[in-house]
Scaffold this active site. Structure first.
Site, PDB file in Angstrom:
ATOM      1  N   GLU A   1     -11.024   9.842   5.957  1.00 30.42           N
ATOM      2  CA  GLU A   1     -11.666   9.877   4.630  1.00 30.42           C
ATOM      3  C   GLU A   1     -13.131  10.310   4.692  1.00 30.42           C
ATOM      4  O   GLU A   1     -14.015   9.625   4.188  1.00 30.42           O
ATOM      5  CB  GLU A   1     -11.604   8.484   3.978  1.00 30.42           C
ATOM      6  CG  GLU A   1     -10.204   7.949   3.758  1.00 30.42           C
ATOM      7  CD  GLU A   1      -9.562   8.429   2.459  1.00 30.42           C
ATOM      8  OE1 GLU A   1     -10.161   9.283   1.762  1.00 30.42           O
ATOM      9  OE2 GLU A   1      -8.451   7.973   2.161  1.00 30.42           O
TER      10      GLU A   1
ATOM     11  N   GLY B   1      -0.535   3.642   5.828  1.00 32.22           N
ATOM     12  CA  GLY B   1      -0.477   3.632   7.291  1.00 32.22           C
ATOM     13  C   GLY B   1      -1.309   4.722   7.960  1.00 32.22           C
ATOM     14  O   GLY B   1      -1.207   4.931   9.164  1.00 32.22           O
TER      15      GLY B   1
HETATM   16  P1  ADP Z   1      -4.145   3.439   5.120  1.00 32.23           P
HETATM   17  O1  ADP Z   1      -5.098   3.934   6.167  1.00 32.23           O
HETATM   18  O2  ADP Z   1      -3.098   4.455   4.743  1.00 32.23           O
HETATM   19  O3  ADP Z   1      -4.817   2.849   3.928  1.00 32.23           O
HETATM   20  P2  ADP Z   1      -3.593   1.375   7.047  1.00 32.23           P
HETATM   21  O4  ADP Z   1      -3.088   2.084   8.252  1.00 32.23           O
HETATM   22  O5  ADP Z   1      -5.012   0.938   7.031  1.00 32.23           O
HETATM   23  O6  ADP Z   1      -3.278   2.266   5.759  1.00 32.23           O
HETATM   24  O7  ADP Z   1      -2.683   0.115   6.753  1.00 32.23           O
HETATM   25  C1  ADP Z   1      -1.263   0.207   6.669  1.00 32.23           C
HETATM   26  C2  ADP Z   1      -0.686  -1.138   6.387  1.00 32.23           C
HETATM   27  O8  ADP Z   1      -0.975  -2.005   7.464  1.00 32.23           O
HETATM   28  C3  ADP Z   1      -1.229  -1.834   5.142  1.00 32.23           C
HETATM   29  O9  ADP Z   1      -0.129  -2.433   4.498  1.00 32.23           O
HETATM   30  C4  ADP Z   1      -2.163  -2.882   5.682  1.00 32.23           C
HETATM   31  O10 ADP Z   1      -2.221  -3.990   4.834  1.00 32.23           O
HETATM   32  C5  ADP Z   1      -1.547  -3.216   7.020  1.00 32.23           C
HETATM   33  N1  ADP Z   1      -2.563  -3.627   8.011  1.00 32.23           N
HETATM   34  C6  ADP Z   1      -3.666  -2.923   8.388  1.00 32.23           C
HETATM   35  N2  ADP Z   1      -4.364  -3.562   9.334  1.00 32.23           N
HETATM   36  C7  ADP Z   1      -3.655  -4.690   9.579  1.00 32.23           C
HETATM   37  C8  ADP Z   1      -3.826  -5.783  10.468  1.00 32.23           C
HETATM   38  N3  ADP Z   1      -4.872  -5.835  11.313  1.00 32.23           N
HETATM   39  N4  ADP Z   1      -2.911  -6.770  10.455  1.00 32.23           N
HETATM   40  C9  ADP Z   1      -1.859  -6.703   9.629  1.00 32.23           C
HETATM   41  N5  ADP Z   1      -1.626  -5.726   8.771  1.00 32.23           N
HETATM   42  C10 ADP Z   1      -2.515  -4.727   8.738  1.00 32.23           C
END
Ligand code: ADP
Ligand code: ADP
Length: 231
Positions: free
Chosen positions: A166, A45
């Site tokens: 990152e 997240g």
């Molecule tokens: P991180 O940056 O820690 O890798 P993210 O914030 O990108 O995590 O994602 C957190 C969660 O939200 C993940 O489980 C991802 O699959 C989900 N996710 C990210 N973007 C979307 C989206 N547009 N729609 C649905 N789920 C999403």
């Protein structure tokens, strides 16, 4: 002193078939002048949090405060003037065809004089070590140079919270060191840094505050050294 307060913040993507939230009742603080690292596995997240700070997304529940005032009480303009983000992919933020124009774009919008603009641009190109490529196209830069250009853009706009998603991912050791030393010197000059990273080596060396996310929850907040050396 907290510059950002997250109070019981939850967030769920509308299209998330899995009913569980991406972020669940998160509470943590980003303190002014600190170098905070936000860590956690892929999908924890982290990027979602950066988007909440910039109001690209709205929390489902809970309150986010910037300098003691809830985010909705600030205008977009006020927030953008104070919070800067370097995305994982910095080139998606470039809008001009020359490195020096990328830096002078914001100040031109703000009506700075030509003299003031060019002296600030020269100074910043020097700080981020891009003077030799000032007439190049931003898209033609190396990954490390692109990130330093993004950081310089935040500096010319004098944003006080710099969020980097990152920034060392896929960078060689030399670029990583150059960027990290730049961030550290900015912190020493009073900027607040929030860096999203997986790299625990960097945490040990640079972080003064650490937040660890696990499945959308805050698994740790506090001193990075205590976290790294906990059993
Ligand atoms: P991180 O940056 O820690 O890798 P993210 O914030 O990108 O995590 O994602 C957190 C969660 O939200 C993940 O489980 C991802 O699959 C989900 N996710 C990210 N973007 C979307 C989206 N547009 N729609 C649905 N789920 C999403
Ligand atoms: P990155 O990891 O480069 O930030 P994204 O932010 O696009 O990539 O996505 C982060 C995570 O969210 C990935 O695991 C991706 O699979 C997931 N994700 C992105 N968009 C969606 C979506 N619309 N629905 C579900 N998951 C998504």
């Amino acid at each position: 002193k907290p510059i950002i307060e997250m109070q019981n913040v939850s967030y769920a993507y509308d299209n998330n078939t899995n009913a569980s939230s991406v972020l669940s009742e998160l509470t943590f603080h980003i303190h002014q002048g600190e170098f905070t690292v936000l860590a956690g596995a892929n999908g924890a997240g982290k990027s979602t949090i950066a988007q909440l700070f910039l109001r690209a997304k709205k929390p489902s529940t809970g309150i986010i405060k910037w300098k003691d005032h809830p985010l909705p009480s600030w205008s977009d303009h006020q927030l953008m003037a104070q919070i800067g983000l370097v995305m994982q992919n910095p080139e998606s933020q470039f809008i001009t065809e020359r490195v020096d124009e990328e830096l002078s774009y914001g100040p031109r919008q703000m009506g700075w004089s030509e003299d003031k603009r060019s002296s600030h641009v020269d100074q910043l190109l020097d700080i981020v070590n891009l003077s030799h490529v000032r007439d190049h196209n931003p898209f033609s830069l190396s990954q490390g140079q692109k990130r330093r250009l993004s950081v310089a853009t935040m500096l010319i706009n004098d944003q006080e919270l710099l969020i980097l998603d990152e920034p060392t991912f896929g960078q060689d050791a030399e670029n990583t060191e150059e960027l990290m030393n730049l961030l550290k010197s900015l912190q020493q000059q009073g900027k607040t840094i929030l860096m999203i990273t997986h790299d625990m080596g960097l945490v040990e060396q640079f972080a003064t505050h650490m937040i660890v996310l696990h499945e959308g929850r805050c698994a740790y907040e506090g001193n990075p050294i205590s976290f790294l050396h906990s059993p």
